[in-house]
Design a protein around this motif. Structure first.
Motif, PDB file in Angstrom:
ATOM      1  N   GLU A 230     -15.508  30.485 -67.401  1.00  0.00           N
ATOM      2  CA  GLU A 230     -15.897  29.383 -66.519  1.00  0.00           C
ATOM      3  C   GLU A 230     -16.425  29.898 -65.182  1.00  0.00           C
ATOM      4  O   GLU A 230     -17.383  29.343 -64.625  1.00  0.00           O
ATOM      5  CB  GLU A 230     -14.699  28.449 -66.302  1.00  0.00           C
ATOM      6  CG  GLU A 230     -14.355  27.603 -67.521  1.00  0.00           C
ATOM      7  CD  GLU A 230     -15.532  26.757 -67.979  1.00  0.00           C
ATOM      8  OE1 GLU A 230     -16.213  26.142 -67.124  1.00  0.00           O
ATOM      9  OE2 GLU A 230     -15.811  26.735 -69.196  1.00  0.00           O
ATOM     10  N   ARG A 231     -15.820  30.939 -64.662  1.00  0.00           N
ATOM     11  CA  ARG A 231     -16.309  31.512 -63.406  1.00  0.00           C
ATOM     12  C   ARG A 231     -17.732  32.046 -63.575  1.00  0.00           C
ATOM     13  O   ARG A 231     -18.565  31.913 -62.672  1.00  0.00           O
ATOM     14  CB  ARG A 231     -15.372  32.623 -62.935  1.00  0.00           C
ATOM     15  CG  ARG A 231     -14.041  32.103 -62.427  1.00  0.00           C
ATOM     16  CD  ARG A 231     -13.159  33.226 -61.915  1.00  0.00           C
ATOM     17  NE  ARG A 231     -11.883  32.698 -61.440  1.00  0.00           N
ATOM     18  CZ  ARG A 231     -10.906  33.453 -60.958  1.00  0.00           C
ATOM     19  NH1 ARG A 231     -11.055  34.761 -60.892  1.00  0.00           N
ATOM     20  NH2 ARG A 231      -9.771  32.905 -60.545  1.00  0.00           N
ATOM     21  N   ARG A 233     -19.989  30.962 -65.771  1.00  0.00           N
ATOM     22  CA  ARG A 233     -20.903  29.818 -65.880  1.00  0.00           C
ATOM     23  C   ARG A 233     -21.176  29.218 -64.496  1.00  0.00           C
ATOM     24  O   ARG A 233     -22.311  28.848 -64.186  1.00  0.00           O
ATOM     25  CB  ARG A 233     -20.314  28.763 -66.816  1.00  0.00           C
ATOM     26  CG  ARG A 233     -20.253  29.190 -68.273  1.00  0.00           C
ATOM     27  CD  ARG A 233     -19.854  28.028 -69.184  1.00  0.00           C
ATOM     28  NE  ARG A 233     -19.685  28.477 -70.559  1.00  0.00           N
ATOM     29  CZ  ARG A 233     -18.519  28.778 -71.117  1.00  0.00           C
ATOM     30  NH1 ARG A 233     -17.397  28.649 -70.403  1.00  0.00           N
ATOM     31  NH2 ARG A 233     -18.454  29.197 -72.366  1.00  0.00           N
ATOM     32  N   HIS A 234     -20.141  29.130 -63.687  1.00  0.00           N
ATOM     33  CA  HIS A 234     -20.296  28.574 -62.345  1.00  0.00           C
ATOM     34  C   HIS A 234     -21.242  29.434 -61.503  1.00  0.00           C
ATOM     35  O   HIS A 234     -21.937  28.924 -60.612  1.00  0.00           O
ATOM     36  CB  HIS A 234     -18.931  28.473 -61.665  1.00  0.00           C
ATOM     37  CG  HIS A 234     -18.970  27.838 -60.314  1.00  0.00           C
ATOM     38  ND1 HIS A 234     -19.193  26.487 -60.120  1.00  0.00           N
ATOM     39  CD2 HIS A 234     -18.832  28.376 -59.057  1.00  0.00           C
ATOM     40  CE1 HIS A 234     -19.195  26.220 -58.833  1.00  0.00           C
ATOM     41  NE2 HIS A 234     -18.976  27.346 -58.157  1.00  0.00           N
TER      42      HIS A 234
END
Length: 279
Positions: A230-231, A233-234
């Motif tokens: 997720e990091r 993708r962010h």
């Protein structure tokens, strides 16, 4: 420094080295050398008196939609860098020399290790790697060979191949060479746009954050892997995988030695990295 471009010249060179009693270390490359490649010679020098590098952009390890045609070919600059670094010989064959019967040849496949991580994302890639490395080992007959640890899965696959096929080559890894901002050095970094290059160090930063979480007592491995994805993708990456494994690429054992491995695309550029730690 001798430039060897055909098999007969290479074999004559190798026979002369054998007659002299000097040990030979091989550093295989695809050229377009950066300081990380040149640093491999330092490890090679610790294991042999004579150093030989190979330069060959291997078509067998590129998929049909990958960057084989645009992969940079910079032979003159590479030879100058290797000469300056004290390399005694370079084997730089063309495709017809290494694959005289075409690309549809006998291939070497390492099961399991070659089918996971980058092998799952790039089917056939590691078969191309092990095939060309086995050819180079057969032709150069080195006592030792050195590979960068950035391609950690590749290093483990080559070690398995050497073990399983009883190849008399000692395989050594060289630590990852990094830019001052932490980005692992790679020939593909030059594909990054200026904006992408500014983002790219977040790949290694994510690995460091996960390592700190593990050192602080984090033990939910799947949750940490998801958090890392997720990091990325962010930060505008398209992650391919992020895994926390053992150093043998098997299941992690905590407490113990761990390896965080990642592959992610940033724009059209595929980046890989890894970080080892003890918890």
């Amino acid at each position: 420094m001798q430039l060897l471009q055909d098999v007969s010249a290479l074999r004559a060179w190798r026979e002369a080295e054998r007659a002299s009693g000097r040990r030979v270390a091989l550093v295989p490359t695809m050229g377009n050398l950066h300081p990380g490649h040149i640093a491999l010679l330092d490890t090679a020098r610790a294991h042999a008196e004579t150093l030989i590098a190979s330069i060959f952009v291997n078509p067998l390890q590129f998929g049909p939609n990958e960057d084989f045609d645009r992969y940079p070919r910079t032979l003159d600059d590479d030879l100058a860098a290797l000469r300056k670094a004290g390399c005694q010989a370079v084997f730089a064959p063309d495709e017809a020399t290494l694959y005289p019967h075409g690309r549809d040849i006998t291939q070497v496949h390492v099961p399991e290790l070659g089918d996971m991580l980058c092998g799952a994302d790039r089917p056939g890639h590691f078969d191309g790697v092990t095939t060309v490395v086995s050819l180079l080992f057969n032709l150069v007959q080195p006592d030792a060979a050195v590979f960068g640890e950035k391609d950690y899965q590749q290093l483990q696959i080559i070690r398995r191949m050497v073990r399983d096929l009883h190849m008399p080559v000692a395989v050594h890894g060289h630590p990852i060479a990094r830019e001052p901002d932490g980005l692992a050095r790679s020939s593909r970094n030059q594909y990054l746009s200026p904006d992408e290059r500014a983002v790219a160090p977040k790949l290694y930063a994510t690995l460091r954050e996960l390592a700190e979480a593990l050192r602080a007592g984090g033990r939910d491995i799947p949750a940490l892997e998801t958090q890392g994805m997720e990091r990325l993708r962010h930060a505008c990456f398209s992650p391919v995988y992020l895994r926390i494994l053992g150093p043998d690429l098997g299941p992690p054992q905590v407490p113990g030695e761990l390896l965080i491995v990642v592959a992610a695309r940033l724009g059209n550029t595929r980046l890989i990295d890894n970080l080892r730690l003890s918890v």
